[in-house]
Scaffold this motif. Structure first.
Motif, PDB file in Angstrom:
ATOM      1  N   GLY A 126     124.120  77.001  50.927  1.00  0.00           N
ATOM      2  CA  GLY A 126     123.634  76.749  52.276  1.00  0.00           C
ATOM      3  C   GLY A 126     122.152  76.423  52.276  1.00  0.00           C
ATOM      4  O   GLY A 126     121.494  76.382  51.223  1.00  0.00           O
ATOM      5  N   PRO A 127     121.572  76.175  53.443  1.00  0.00           N
ATOM      6  CA  PRO A 127     120.141  75.868  53.529  1.00  0.00           C
ATOM      7  C   PRO A 127     119.291  77.052  53.073  1.00  0.00           C
ATOM      8  O   PRO A 127     119.647  78.218  53.318  1.00  0.00           O
ATOM      9  CB  PRO A 127     119.920  75.590  55.021  1.00  0.00           C
ATOM     10  N   TRP A 128     118.191  76.733  52.420  1.00  0.00           N
ATOM     11  CA  TRP A 128     117.245  77.779  51.997  1.00  0.00           C
ATOM     12  C   TRP A 128     115.880  77.130  51.852  1.00  0.00           C
ATOM     13  O   TRP A 128     115.703  76.195  51.080  1.00  0.00           O
ATOM     14  CB  TRP A 128     117.687  78.411  50.668  1.00  0.00           C
ATOM     15  N   TYR A 129     114.898  77.635  52.621  1.00  0.00           N
ATOM     16  CA  TYR A 129     113.575  77.031  52.650  1.00  0.00           C
ATOM     17  C   TYR A 129     112.558  77.946  51.978  1.00  0.00           C
ATOM     18  O   TYR A 129     112.809  79.127  51.731  1.00  0.00           O
ATOM     19  CB  TYR A 129     113.162  76.735  54.089  1.00  0.00           C
ATOM     20  N   GLY A 130     111.391  77.397  51.708  1.00  0.00           N
ATOM     21  CA  GLY A 130     110.348  78.160  51.035  1.00  0.00           C
ATOM     22  C   GLY A 130     109.776  79.260  51.907  1.00  0.00           C
ATOM     23  O   GLY A 130     109.712  79.165  53.139  1.00  0.00           O
ATOM     24  N   THR A 131     109.327  80.312  51.238  1.00  0.00           N
ATOM     25  CA  THR A 131     108.788  81.472  51.945  1.00  0.00           C
ATOM     26  C   THR A 131     107.482  81.156  52.666  1.00  0.00           C
ATOM     27  O   THR A 131     107.282  81.550  53.819  1.00  0.00           O
ATOM     28  CB  THR A 131     108.555  82.620  50.950  1.00  0.00           C
ATOM     29  N   VAL A 132     106.577  80.459  51.994  1.00  0.00           N
ATOM     30  CA  VAL A 132     105.265  80.204  52.595  1.00  0.00           C
ATOM     31  C   VAL A 132     105.367  79.340  53.844  1.00  0.00           C
ATOM     32  O   VAL A 132     104.784  79.689  54.890  1.00  0.00           O
ATOM     33  CB  VAL A 132     104.309  79.592  51.554  1.00  0.00           C
ATOM     34  N   PRO A 133     106.102  78.200  53.847  1.00  0.00           N
ATOM     35  CA  PRO A 133     106.239  77.464  55.109  1.00  0.00           C
ATOM     36  C   PRO A 133     106.987  78.250  56.183  1.00  0.00           C
ATOM     37  O   PRO A 133     106.689  78.096  57.370  1.00  0.00           O
ATOM     38  CB  PRO A 133     107.003  76.192  54.711  1.00  0.00           C
ATOM     39  N   THR A 134     107.948  79.089  55.766  1.00  0.00           N
ATOM     40  CA  THR A 134     108.653  79.916  56.753  1.00  0.00           C
ATOM     41  C   THR A 134     107.692  80.857  57.461  1.00  0.00           C
ATOM     42  O   THR A 134     107.700  80.982  58.694  1.00  0.00           O
ATOM     43  CB  THR A 134     109.774  80.716  56.069  1.00  0.00           C
ATOM     44  N   LEU A 135     106.834  81.520  56.699  1.00  0.00           N
ATOM     45  CA  LEU A 135     105.888  82.450  57.311  1.00  0.00           C
ATOM     46  C   LEU A 135     104.777  81.712  58.064  1.00  0.00           C
ATOM     47  O   LEU A 135     104.220  82.249  59.027  1.00  0.00           O
ATOM     48  CB  LEU A 135     105.289  83.371  56.246  1.00  0.00           C
ATOM     49  N   THR A 136     104.465  80.500  57.643  1.00  0.00           N
ATOM     50  CA  THR A 136     103.498  79.692  58.400  1.00  0.00           C
ATOM     51  C   THR A 136     104.046  79.400  59.789  1.00  0.00           C
ATOM     52  O   THR A 136     103.343  79.549  60.801  1.00  0.00           O
ATOM     53  CB  THR A 136     103.205  78.377  57.660  1.00  0.00           C
ATOM     54  N   LEU A 137     105.311  78.997  59.854  1.00  0.00           N
ATOM     55  CA  LEU A 137     105.942  78.766  61.153  1.00  0.00           C
ATOM     56  C   LEU A 137     105.947  80.050  61.976  1.00  0.00           C
ATOM     57  O   LEU A 137     105.634  80.039  63.178  1.00  0.00           O
ATOM     58  CB  LEU A 137     107.362  78.241  60.953  1.00  0.00           C
ATOM     59  N   ALA A 138     106.310  81.179  61.331  1.00  0.00           N
ATOM     60  CA  ALA A 138     106.351  82.460  62.042  1.00  0.00           C
ATOM     61  C   ALA A 138     104.988  82.806  62.625  1.00  0.00           C
ATOM     62  O   ALA A 138     104.877  83.297  63.757  1.00  0.00           O
ATOM     63  CB  ALA A 138     106.825  83.561  61.104  1.00  0.00           C
ATOM     64  N   ALA A 139     103.931  82.539  61.847  1.00  0.00           N
ATOM     65  CA  ALA A 139     102.583  82.845  62.326  1.00  0.00           C
ATOM     66  C   ALA A 139     102.208  82.007  63.533  1.00  0.00           C
ATOM     67  O   ALA A 139     101.536  82.481  64.465  1.00  0.00           O
ATOM     68  CB  ALA A 139     101.574  82.615  61.200  1.00  0.00           C
ATOM     69  N   LEU A 140     102.659  80.744  63.551  1.00  0.00           N
ATOM     70  CA  LEU A 140     102.261  79.825  64.614  1.00  0.00           C
ATOM     71  C   LEU A 140     103.010  80.050  65.924  1.00  0.00           C
ATOM     72  O   LEU A 140     102.529  79.645  66.980  1.00  0.00           O
ATOM     73  CB  LEU A 140     102.445  78.387  64.144  1.00  0.00           C
ATOM     74  N   VAL A 141     104.187  80.669  65.867  1.00  0.00           N
ATOM     75  CA  VAL A 141     104.955  80.886  67.105  1.00  0.00           C
ATOM     76  C   VAL A 141     104.853  82.322  67.602  1.00  0.00           C
ATOM     77  O   VAL A 141     105.504  82.691  68.579  1.00  0.00           O
ATOM     78  CB  VAL A 141     106.436  80.498  66.925  1.00  0.00           C
ATOM     79  N   THR A 142     104.037  83.141  66.942  1.00  0.00           N
ATOM     80  CA  THR A 142     103.813  84.516  67.390  1.00  0.00           C
ATOM     81  C   THR A 142     102.316  84.761  67.506  1.00  0.00           C
ATOM     82  O   THR A 142     101.505  84.005  66.977  1.00  0.00           O
ATOM     83  CB  THR A 142     104.426  85.533  66.412  1.00  0.00           C
ATOM     84  N   SER A 143     101.962  85.851  68.170  1.00  0.00           N
ATOM     85  CA  SER A 143     100.537  86.168  68.312  1.00  0.00           C
ATOM     86  C   SER A 143     100.215  87.629  67.991  1.00  0.00           C
ATOM     87  O   SER A 143      99.057  87.959  67.745  1.00  0.00           O
ATOM     88  CB  SER A 143     100.082  85.873  69.743  1.00  0.00           C
ATOM     89  N   ARG A 144     101.224  88.476  67.993  1.00  0.00           N
ATOM     90  CA  ARG A 144     101.019  89.912  67.767  1.00  0.00           C
ATOM     91  C   ARG A 144     101.712  90.409  66.510  1.00  0.00           C
ATOM     92  O   ARG A 144     101.244  91.340  65.844  1.00  0.00           O
ATOM     93  CB  ARG A 144     101.557  90.677  68.984  1.00  0.00           C
ATOM     94  N   LEU A 145     102.817  89.817  66.160  1.00  0.00           N
ATOM     95  CA  LEU A 145     103.723  90.312  65.136  1.00  0.00           C
ATOM     96  C   LEU A 145     103.074  90.338  63.746  1.00  0.00           C
ATOM     97  O   LEU A 145     102.517  89.349  63.293  1.00  0.00           O
ATOM     98  CB  LEU A 145     104.959  89.411  65.097  1.00  0.00           C
ATOM     99  N   GLU A 146     103.160  91.466  63.067  1.00  0.00           N
ATOM    100  CA  GLU A 146     102.828  91.519  61.650  1.00  0.00           C
ATOM    101  C   GLU A 146     103.915  90.758  60.890  1.00  0.00           C
ATOM    102  O   GLU A 146     105.100  90.924  61.159  1.00  0.00           O
ATOM    103  CB  GLU A 146     102.787  92.970  61.173  1.00  0.00           C
TER     104      GLU A 146
END
Length: 296
Positions: free
Chosen positions: A45-65
């Motif tokens: 199945g689909p599997w993406y890189g960790t660093v771009p995944t967390l980059t996206l997570a950082a950009l769509v959140t403001s508080r979340l660790e």
């Protein structure tokens, strides 16, 4: 008690944006993703890189660790990885935590390179964390070990978090526990593999005792800031199968002295499959109770 979710790096950008934003909106304290090249059972199945995944997570959140559970030396070199971590810490405005572990002895992350596991995972792990610690704290780092080397490695501008971003170190055995006690701002465990839930909790308790002993050896047994994180992914019972079940996991973890619990984000099928409505119930009924009961 702080509570988080692991989100596998398998989602399209559109879906991932919604999921990571939801983790924050639901009121969870932290969100994590696996750091693998692929995960056995989901390789087709689909599997993406960790660093771009967390980059996206950082950009769509403001508080979340946000962070990795867990990065490992199986396919990373500290010099290159430190640059990724410094960049992620900047993009997330200081919300990044590195979960780091020794890495498995087999599975896709090891087998794909055709080289096999190192002679000593614990020694390699110790070098990996030691060099990362220096690279994230210092500029002009030179290092020579059995597994890694660096010659005048640069780290400008360094982490946004000072002196560096926090490490949550995975450990079940005494060797890795010593690494956690020396370099970690916290410790994470999956407990171990067991067929029955009570046996799994026994493994969690034993791992906690080993970590306590390691902290005492390094003079940190009274450190009030040291985090103890329980990752429930390996439990023989899915922690998010119901809100009541998850509440019970939090209670048992609290009794054992854990400060944080991490559960898998529900998937439609396969590993961690559960209805999304369970997360609705956990957010509405379980999280508020733990934040107002004196356990947070």
């Amino acid at each position: 008690m702080r509570v988080g979710m692991t989100v596998l790096p398998e989602h399209s950008a559109e879906s991932a944006r919604k999921i990571w934003a939801s983790v924050e909106e639901y009121g969870f304290d932290h969100g994590w993703t696996f750091d693998h090249l692929g995960w056995d059972g989901l390789l087709d199945g689909p599997w993406y890189g960790t660093v771009p995944t967390l980059t996206l997570a950082a950009l769509v959140t403001s508080r979340l660790e946000i962070g990795t559970l867990v990065a490992s030396p199986n396919f990373r070199h500290p010099v290159a990885f430190s640059r990724d971590l410094i960049g992620l810490d900047e993009i997330s405005e200081g919300r990044l935590t590195l979960g780091v572990g020794a890495g498995a002895t087999g599975g896709y992350d090891v087998d794909v390179f055709g080289a096999g596991a190192p002679k000593s995972r614990v020694r390699r792990f110790g070098e990996f964390v030691e060099l990362l610690d220096r690279l994230l704290r210092e500029d002009h780092v030179s290092f020579q070990g059995d597994y890694y080397s660096a010659v005048d490695a640069r780290s400008v501008p360094g982490c946004r978090q000072r002196p560096r971003l926090p490490f949550i170190v995975a450990a079940n055995g005494p060797g890795a526990a010593s690494v956690a006690a020396r370099y970690g701002q916290g410790w994470v465990t999956i407990g171990g593999m067991a067929e029955r839930l009570d046996a799994w909790w026994g493994l969690v308790s034993e791992a906690s005792d080993r970590m306590t002993a390691a902290l005492a050896t390094h003079g940190r047994e009274a450190d009030p800031e040291f985090r103890r994180v329980l990752q429930t992914d390996a439990a023989p019972v899915l922690s998010i199968q119901s809100a009541d079940c998850f509440d019970d996991f939090l209670g048992r973890a609290d009794e054992l002295g854990f400060t944080d619990v991490v559960a898998p984000w529900p998937r439609a099928q396969g590993p961690f499959s559960a209805p999304r409505s369970v997360v609705d119930r956990i957010a509405a009924d379980v999280l508020p109770r733990w934040r107002t009961s004196g356990n947070d």
